[in-house]
Structure formats: C-alpha cells, structure tokens
Design a protein around this motif. Sequence first.
Motif, PDB file in Angstrom:
ATOM      1  N   ALA A   1       0.842  -1.186   0.000  1.00 12.77           N
ATOM      2  CA  ALA A   1       0.000   0.000   0.000  1.00 12.77           C
ATOM      3  C   ALA A   1       0.883   1.244   0.000  1.00 12.77           C
ATOM      4  N   VAL A   2       0.427   2.263  -0.684  1.00 13.35           N
ATOM      5  CA  VAL A   2       1.033   3.588  -0.571  1.00 13.35           C
ATOM      6  C   VAL A   2      -0.023   4.478   0.081  1.00 13.35           C
ATOM      7  N   THR A   3       0.394   5.272   1.035  1.00 12.80           N
ATOM      8  CA  THR A   3      -0.556   5.980   1.888  1.00 12.80           C
ATOM      9  C   THR A   3      -0.782   7.409   1.431  1.00 12.80           C
ATOM     10  N   ILE A   4      -2.050   7.804   1.436  1.00 16.76           N
ATOM     11  CA  ILE A   4      -2.431   9.196   1.237  1.00 16.76           C
ATOM     12  C   ILE A   4      -2.809   9.743   2.597  1.00 16.76           C
TER      13      ILE A   4
ATOM     14  N   CYS B   1      -0.853   2.688  -8.945  1.00 24.62           N
ATOM     15  CA  CYS B   1      -0.494   1.794  -7.842  1.00 24.62           C
ATOM     16  C   CYS B   1      -1.637   0.816  -7.567  1.00 24.62           C
ATOM     17  N   PRO B   2      -1.328  -0.448  -7.338  1.00 22.48           N
ATOM     18  CA  PRO B   2      -2.391  -1.446  -7.141  1.00 22.48           C
ATOM     19  C   PRO B   2      -3.161  -1.294  -5.832  1.00 22.48           C
ATOM     20  N   LEU B   3      -2.516  -0.724  -4.781  1.00 27.45           N
ATOM     21  CA  LEU B   3      -3.118  -0.672  -3.452  1.00 27.45           C
ATOM     22  C   LEU B   3      -2.815   0.680  -2.821  1.00 27.45           C
TER      23      LEU B   3
ATOM     24  N   ALA C   1     -10.040   9.413  -8.590  1.00 26.01           N
ATOM     25  CA  ALA C   1      -8.714   9.614  -9.186  1.00 26.01           C
ATOM     26  C   ALA C   1      -7.988   8.297  -9.445  1.00 26.01           C
ATOM     27  N   ALA C   2      -8.334   7.254  -8.697  1.00 27.70           N
ATOM     28  CA  ALA C   2      -7.668   5.955  -8.839  1.00 27.70           C
ATOM     29  C   ALA C   2      -8.731   4.855  -8.908  1.00 27.70           C
ATOM     30  N   PRO C   3      -9.446   4.779 -10.009  1.00 31.28           N
ATOM     31  CA  PRO C   3     -10.600   3.867 -10.095  1.00 31.28           C
ATOM     32  C   PRO C   3     -10.244   2.386 -10.044  1.00 31.28           C
ATOM     33  N   LEU C   4      -9.008   2.018 -10.347  1.00 36.76           N
ATOM     34  CA  LEU C   4      -8.644   0.606 -10.422  1.00 36.76           C
ATOM     35  C   LEU C   4      -7.940   0.094  -9.166  1.00 36.76           C
ATOM     36  N   ALA C   5      -7.527   0.975  -8.300  1.00 38.80           N
ATOM     37  CA  ALA C   5      -6.765   0.568  -7.123  1.00 38.80           C
ATOM     38  C   ALA C   5      -7.663  -0.065  -6.061  1.00 38.80           C
ATOM     39  N   ARG C   6      -7.130  -1.048  -5.348  1.00 44.35           N
ATOM     40  CA  ARG C   6      -7.786  -1.502  -4.125  1.00 44.35           C
ATOM     41  C   ARG C   6      -7.531  -0.440  -3.054  1.00 44.35           C
ATOM     42  N   LEU C   7      -8.534  -0.194  -2.211  1.00 45.90           N
ATOM     43  CA  LEU C   7      -8.415   0.845  -1.202  1.00 45.90           C
ATOM     44  C   LEU C   7      -8.534   0.260   0.202  1.00 45.90           C
ATOM     45  N   ILE C   8      -7.617   0.684   1.076  1.00 51.92           N
ATOM     46  CA  ILE C   8      -7.731   0.483   2.523  1.00 51.92           C
ATOM     47  C   ILE C   8      -8.052   1.849   3.114  1.00 51.92           C
ATOM     48  N   VAL C   9      -9.068   1.920   3.943  1.00 51.05           N
ATOM     49  CA  VAL C   9      -9.428   3.180   4.599  1.00 51.05           C
ATOM     50  C   VAL C   9      -9.111   3.048   6.086  1.00 51.05           C
TER      51      VAL C   9
ATOM     52  N   PHE D   1      -2.836  -8.237   2.565  1.00 51.95           N
ATOM     53  CA  PHE D   1      -2.545  -6.814   2.395  1.00 51.95           C
ATOM     54  C   PHE D   1      -1.178  -6.533   3.022  1.00 51.95           C
ATOM     55  N   VAL D   2      -0.332  -5.814   2.291  1.00 54.56           N
ATOM     56  CA  VAL D   2       0.977  -5.394   2.803  1.00 54.56           C
ATOM     57  C   VAL D   2       1.004  -3.871   2.796  1.00 54.56           C
TER      58      VAL D   2
END
Length: 332
Positions: free
Chosen positions: A123-126, A144-146, A166-174, A294-295
């Motif tokens: 994951a890359v964090t926003i 980015c995938p995640l 903005a990132a329609p294809l990425a898996r999201l962790i909230v 998830f990593v």
Amino acid sequence: MLRKLTARGERWPLSRPFRISRGVKTQADVVTVEIAADGAVGMGEATPYGRYGETTDSVLTQIEGVRAAIEAGASREALQVLLPAGAARNALDCALWDIEAKLCGRTVAEMIGAPEPRRMVTAVTISLDAPSVMGEAANSLSGCPLIKVKVDANDPVAAVRAVREAAPLARLIVDPNESWSVAQLEVWQAEMCALEVALLEQPIPAEEDRALERLKPLVPICADEAVHVRADLKKLAGRYQAVNIKLDKTGGLTEALALREAASAMGMTLMVGCMIGTSLAMTPALHVARDANFVDLDGPWWLAQDRENRLVFSDGWLTPPSHGWGMHAARP
C-alpha cells in the motif's frame, strides 16, 4: 558468547508531512539497536508510539534495563519474558535475529524455513488532508495497485470518493485511526462499500470494539490498535475479520511470526503494517508479509533520505534490499 549492545535514538526527516486523525509527523523518531559479537553486528530498529505511552527515552530506558542479560547472551526466547511487547523488544528481537543469521551463516529466511522475500505490492498511503488535495495525491498514484487512505470523522466519505475517482482501479484500505464512533461507522460503512473499499482499518477505538459484535460488516474490518500479540486474538472473534500485524506492536519478528500463524489458523485476513521508519525496520517485516492479503510497508517511502540498505519503491511495488539485515552475505 559475550556481546556488546549499543542503542540510540535517531531522527529521520520526512519528505512531506504525514497526517492522520491523531496529528501530523514531520520526522520519524526511531530507536536503533546494534548487538556486536565475534566480529559481526546485528541491527534492529523500532518506532516508539505515543498511542501506547512510548517515547524515545522510555524505550531506551527499557533497553538499558535488559542490557546485562542481552550482553550475557540472552536468547530471543528469553527476551520474550524479559520485556513486554512493544518497540524496545522489537528493536532487540530484530537485532538478535540479524546477529544469529550473520554468525551461523544462514539468512533469516533459511532460519525460519521460508523462501527469501521477493518483490511485492505494498500500500502507498495518502495522508489526511482536504478531499481535493487527497484526490490530487491519488491521481499521482493512480497506477499503484493498493492505496491506503487516512481519514478522520470530518466527512471521510468525500475524502474516499475523491481518491476513488482519481484511482478507479486501485484496491483501497481506509484507515480512520480509531476516530469514528460506532454510530458513524454504521452510517459510513455503506458508503465505503459503494466506493469499493477493500478493507476498513480500526474505525472505532479499540476500547469500544465490543460494539462490533452487533454490527453486520459491509466491508471487512481490520484490527490494528486492538491486536498486538497472540493473546489478543481470543477477543477478536465476532468483531473483526482481519488483523494488522506490526512488529512494533508484537515486540519483534519472533512474536509476529507466531501471531501470523495463529491468526491464519483462525481464518483471519492478514495485513502486515508498519510505523513510519527506515528500511531497517521494514526488512524484518517482509518475512511476515509473505503471502499476506494486504501489505502496508511504505514507511521509508515518506522519508527524505533512507538508510544505505534500502527497500526500493516503484509504482506501489517494493523490492527487498540486496544485502544487509538478515543476510549473511550479499546476494549474487
């Protein structure tokens, strides 16, 4: 075998502010440990975390309290009794793994009977900001995938929607970092589901999570602050569907591997996370991240400068260091 223990606090500036619901960081304050023996040096790093009452000074004091035992040759197994789970034990435990690998001529992967860590998605964090700013950040990460989205209780739906657009294809962790109430979770989880969020990480305070037993989750809920070690797992059933394993919580790789095995046996979804720190802190966690669902090991990605033996980050993928921690020699 006599050893020499060195421990120190270090500050690593971030390249940009990192905001979550609890506050903002502009530097990573870490504790670095070195254990020298027979011409070899093992290293470990941990991040003291205020949420658990830790400071750099308190962690260094804990380490000083077991100096005599460590220098006299205490094992990793003995360390589990000498110190409670937390940053101090993590730094020491990882240093003991490293020195053992270097002295016995085997890698840590060989010691645990597993393949060497390989390139993996992280994951890359926003970090928390205005939805428009978070959307701009997501646009730069759209390949980015995640993606992990930090939110609080101030209109998190707008923030997640901006990232999703903005990132329609990425898996999201909230990740609300315990900032929601149970009532808010009951309302917002439907919106999270509609935005195709893959995982909701510790939305409510760990101390109040008994309320999750009556909630029908629409998005899998991951325990973070609610789980540190194996003994915590017994209270998670019926509340959480996933666990976030962090070495700073487990007190090192030894307990993290055991927690991973126990959580897997319970059928829990596995996430491997981190505090903000250098690649020295992340590299041991790669051995827990193997085959995790998830990593989230992007801590060094936030630094202005990392250590020499660093993880390489590219478009949401991380590549392990070619040499350094847990390896007796450079790879060919």
